[in-house]
Design a protein around this motif. Structure first.
Motif, mmCIF file in Angstrom:
data_model
loop_
_atom_site.group_PDB
_atom_site.id
_atom_site.type_symbol
_atom_site.label_atom_id
_atom_site.label_comp_id
_atom_site.label_asym_id
_atom_site.label_seq_id
_atom_site.Cartn_x
_atom_site.Cartn_y
_atom_site.Cartn_z
ATOM 1 N N ALA A 62 0.828 -1.210 0.000
ATOM 2 C CA ALA A 62 0.000 0.000 0.000
ATOM 3 C C ALA A 62 0.861 1.258 0.000
ATOM 4 O O ALA A 62 0.551 2.241 -0.691
ATOM 5 C CB ALA A 62 -0.941 -0.008 1.198
ATOM 6 N N THR A 63 1.947 1.237 0.759
ATOM 7 C CA THR A 63 2.824 2.407 0.822
ATOM 8 C C THR A 63 3.520 2.647 -0.509
ATOM 9 O O THR A 63 3.595 3.788 -0.994
ATOM 10 C CB THR A 63 3.870 2.226 1.934
ATOM 11 O OG1 THR A 63 3.204 2.104 3.192
ATOM 12 C CG2 THR A 63 4.822 3.412 1.984
ATOM 13 N N VAL A 64 4.033 1.579 -1.106
ATOM 14 C CA VAL A 64 4.721 1.729 -2.391
ATOM 15 C C VAL A 64 3.742 2.202 -3.467
ATOM 16 O O VAL A 64 4.080 3.061 -4.299
ATOM 17 C CB VAL A 64 5.395 0.404 -2.799
ATOM 18 C CG1 VAL A 64 6.035 0.532 -4.183
ATOM 19 C CG2 VAL A 64 6.450 -0.003 -1.766
ATOM 20 N N LYS A 65 2.522 1.676 -3.452
ATOM 21 C CA LYS A 65 1.515 2.137 -4.413
ATOM 22 C C LYS A 65 1.213 3.624 -4.235
ATOM 23 O O LYS A 65 0.969 4.341 -5.211
ATOM 24 C CB LYS A 65 0.227 1.322 -4.263
ATOM 25 C CG LYS A 65 0.308 -0.081 -4.843
ATOM 26 C CD LYS A 65 -0.964 -0.870 -4.573
ATOM 27 C CE LYS A 65 -2.172 -0.234 -5.219
ATOM 28 N NZ LYS A 65 -3.402 -1.051 -5.028
ATOM 29 N N SER A 66 1.241 4.073 -2.994
ATOM 30 C CA SER A 66 0.940 5.490 -2.742
ATOM 31 C C SER A 66 1.988 6.409 -3.358
ATOM 32 O O SER A 66 1.694 7.564 -3.678
ATOM 33 C CB SER A 66 0.839 5.746 -1.238
ATOM 34 O OG SER A 66 2.111 5.640 -0.610
#
Length: 224
Positions: free
Chosen positions: A18-22
């Motif tokens: 989720a963090t990398v996608k953000s």
């Protein structure tokens, strides 16, 4: 196995998916499009930031990042995405617009006409009439009409005077409105054939996500 830095999958393990996608969705469409244009994209339902971010990490999952640390990689990913979306957001909007590829003519012609008329007439007529009947048993010579009308010097009299005036005025107004609308829609057959229009339509449906993914290759080492 990574040779120079670390692979994106390792970054995902460290920070979470989720963090990398953000990092790849840290932008707002409202910075590049109007609310009406964003509404068109949303209504079409074929594109959103999450789908694009997922496609990016799926494509580069086993690629080595092209910067020394994940922090630098995250920063550059955000910066590059904002720069790309300034160019790609209008293309996303144009690709989301619905239209019929077989229609190259669509216009409406409206004609309005208002007509009016006014007429008036005036007429006046006057009628005058009088009558006098005198009967005298004892004539006293010539007498005036005034005396006769007063009943003097006569056994019996009858008289009448009348005046009639008739005034007539006629006015008429009329208005009319005519409206004519003509719409022409279809293929004029002049600028292009149906086959060519379909081909142009397909060419206009640009693979926006694919182009953005390719433009992000500068963030990676290019070896895997």
């Amino acid at each position: 196995m990574a040779k120079y830095t670390i692979e994106l999958r390792n970054v995902i393990d460290m920070f979470g998916e989720a963090t990398v996608k953000s990092w790849f969705s840290d932008y707002e469409l409202s910075d590049y499009l109007t609310d009406e244009e964003i509404a068109v994209i949303t209504a079409r339902g074929v594109w959103n930031k999450d789908k694009l971010a997922q496609a990016i990490i799926d494509h580069y999952y086993i690629y080595e990042i092209g910067l020394e640390t994940p922090a630098l990689f995250a920063h550059q990913a955000k910066v590059l995405m904002r720069e790309l979306m300034e160019e790609k957001a209008p293309l996303i909007y144009s690709a989301a617009i619905k239209y019929d590829p077989l229609v190259n003519v669509d216009y409406t012609e409206t004609f309005d006409r208002t007509s009016g008329n006014h007429s008036s007439s005036n007429s006046t007529s006057t009628n005058n009439g009088s009558g006098l009947t005198v009967s005298s048993d004892t004539p006293q010579g010539q007498i005036s009409k005034k005396s006769i009308l007063q009943g003097n010097y006569a056994s019996s009299t009858s008289a009448n005077e009348n005046e009639n005036t008739i005034a007539d005025q006629t006015t008429s107004d009329g208005n009319g409105t005519e409206e004519y609308t003509k719409r022409i829609k279809g293929n004029s057959g002049v600028s292009a054939s149906a086959q060519r229009l379909i081909r142009q339509y397909r060419d206009n449906i640009i693979m926006i996500n694919r182009d953005i993914i390719k433009d992000l290759n500068m963030l990676f080492m290019g070896v895997y």
